[in-house]
Design an enzyme around this catalytic site. Structure first.
Site, PDB file in Angstrom:
ATOM      1  N   ASP A  66      51.888  28.832  36.828  1.00 46.82           N
ATOM      2  CA  ASP A  66      52.204  29.318  38.161  1.00 46.82           C
ATOM      3  C   ASP A  66      52.559  28.167  39.093  1.00 46.82           C
ATOM      4  O   ASP A  66      52.385  27.001  38.765  1.00 46.82           O
ATOM      5  CB  ASP A  66      51.029  30.132  38.737  1.00 46.82           C
ATOM      6  CG  ASP A  66      49.669  29.492  38.441  1.00 46.82           C
ATOM      7  OD1 ASP A  66      49.628  28.263  38.224  1.00 46.82           O
ATOM      8  OD2 ASP A  66      48.662  30.216  38.426  1.00 46.82           O
ATOM      9  N   ASN A 124      37.527  36.806  40.686  1.00 43.81           N
ATOM     10  CA  ASN A 124      37.851  38.234  40.707  1.00 43.81           C
ATOM     11  C   ASN A 124      38.520  38.677  39.408  1.00 43.81           C
ATOM     12  O   ASN A 124      39.030  39.794  39.312  1.00 43.81           O
ATOM     13  CB  ASN A 124      38.724  38.583  41.911  1.00 43.81           C
ATOM     14  CG  ASN A 124      40.092  37.895  41.874  1.00 43.81           C
ATOM     15  OD1 ASN A 124      40.379  37.111  40.966  1.00 43.81           O
ATOM     16  ND2 ASN A 124      40.923  38.174  42.860  1.00 43.81           N
ATOM     17  N   HIS A 126      41.158  37.172  37.910  1.00 40.90           N
ATOM     18  CA  HIS A 126      42.583  36.889  37.747  1.00 40.90           C
ATOM     19  C   HIS A 126      42.805  35.760  36.748  1.00 40.90           C
ATOM     20  O   HIS A 126      41.965  34.871  36.596  1.00 40.90           O
ATOM     21  CB  HIS A 126      43.243  36.567  39.098  1.00 40.90           C
ATOM     22  CG  HIS A 126      42.945  35.210  39.652  1.00 40.90           C
ATOM     23  ND1 HIS A 126      42.071  34.990  40.675  1.00 40.90           N
ATOM     24  CD2 HIS A 126      43.437  33.985  39.319  1.00 40.90           C
ATOM     25  CE1 HIS A 126      42.027  33.700  40.968  1.00 40.90           C
ATOM     26  NE2 HIS A 126      42.834  33.063  40.150  1.00 40.90           N
ATOM     27  N   GLU A 131      46.586  38.990  40.022  1.00 42.85           N
ATOM     28  CA  GLU A 131      45.444  39.505  40.762  1.00 42.85           C
ATOM     29  C   GLU A 131      45.035  40.876  40.236  1.00 42.85           C
ATOM     30  O   GLU A 131      45.780  41.518  39.495  1.00 42.85           O
ATOM     31  CB  GLU A 131      45.804  39.603  42.245  1.00 42.85           C
ATOM     32  CG  GLU A 131      46.245  38.294  42.886  1.00 42.85           C
ATOM     33  CD  GLU A 131      45.086  37.357  43.187  1.00 42.85           C
ATOM     34  OE1 GLU A 131      43.950  37.652  42.755  1.00 42.85           O
ATOM     35  OE2 GLU A 131      45.303  36.344  43.859  1.00 42.85           O
TER      36      GLU A 131
END
Length: 223
Positions: A66, A124, A126, A131
């Protein structure tokens, strides 16, 4: 999924580098080797050990997971700058690429795909910047970062206001195409989400849970 717990962060990182060394030296995949790289604090130990490896970097092409949108490559908080500072200035690879548009997956596949992919996991669930809610068939795309992820990443910035709101990320499907995946997590604050990812329901609410469907994943954890 193969799940291993390590007594130290250093031991965990050494294991990954040893496996990468073996794959490169014994030419397990092809003449040229492709390595998927992650950023953040978790893989830093891997890159530290990789600097001292004596394999030929000119046989290796790297693809990062990313990159933030709207940051120039030489910005001190860009992922390209992060990789330059922590690895690329020590190892001159054949090619090193970052996602900047939706054609990233085609480029990777046209070059034989990724042999080994290194991943971290967010609190979370990801992976990369996929996400919660990211679909299983998602490919490289521009995404909006959640408040949770921006808060987690704000430790690298002067303040959360400086953290970009969007990024390009490889998708779940993009990651699942790798031949082998190493998912690393360090710290007690990652233990609960790692349990959900490895043993819980396979759901887009925990994007890392999709890795349960891959047939060659090694999960590495240390407190």
């Amino acid at each position: 999924m193969k799940i291993n717990t390590y007594s130290s962060y250093s031991e965990m990182c050494k294991h990954v580098v040893e496996d990468i060394r073996y794959a490169i030296n014994f030419n397990m995949f092809s003449e040229y080797f492709t390595l998927g790289l992650a950023t953040g604090s978790t893989p830093l130990g891997i890159y530290k050990y990789m600097r001292n490896e004596n394999w030929d970097p000119k046989k290796i092409t790297t693809y990062n997971l990313d990159e933030y949108c709207d940051l120039p490559y030489n910005h001190p908080y860009s992922y390209e700058h992060f990789m330059e500072k922590n690895l690329f200035m020590y190892k001159q690879f054949r090619h090193s690429y970052f996602p900047t548009n939706e054609r990233y997956d085609d480029m990777i596949q046209n070059n034989g795909g990724i042999d080994i992919q290194i991943l971290g996991i967010g609190t979370n669930g990801h992976i990369a910047f996929n996400e919660p809610g990211s679909p299983r068939d998602s490919l490289t795309r521009k995404v909006e970062l959640t408040e949770n992820t921006r808060k987690d990443n704000s430790r690298f910035f002067d303040s959360i206001d400086d953290v970009p709101t969007h990024a390009y990320t490889m998708g779940i499907e993009s990651i699942m195409r790798a031949k082998q995946i190493y998912l690393l997590a360090s710290g007690k604050h990652k233990k609960e989400i790692l349990e959900k990812a490895c043993h819980g329901e396979i759901t887009s609410d925990v994007p890392a849970s999709f890795l349960q469907e891959h047939n060659n994943v090694e999960v590495l954890y240390c407190d």
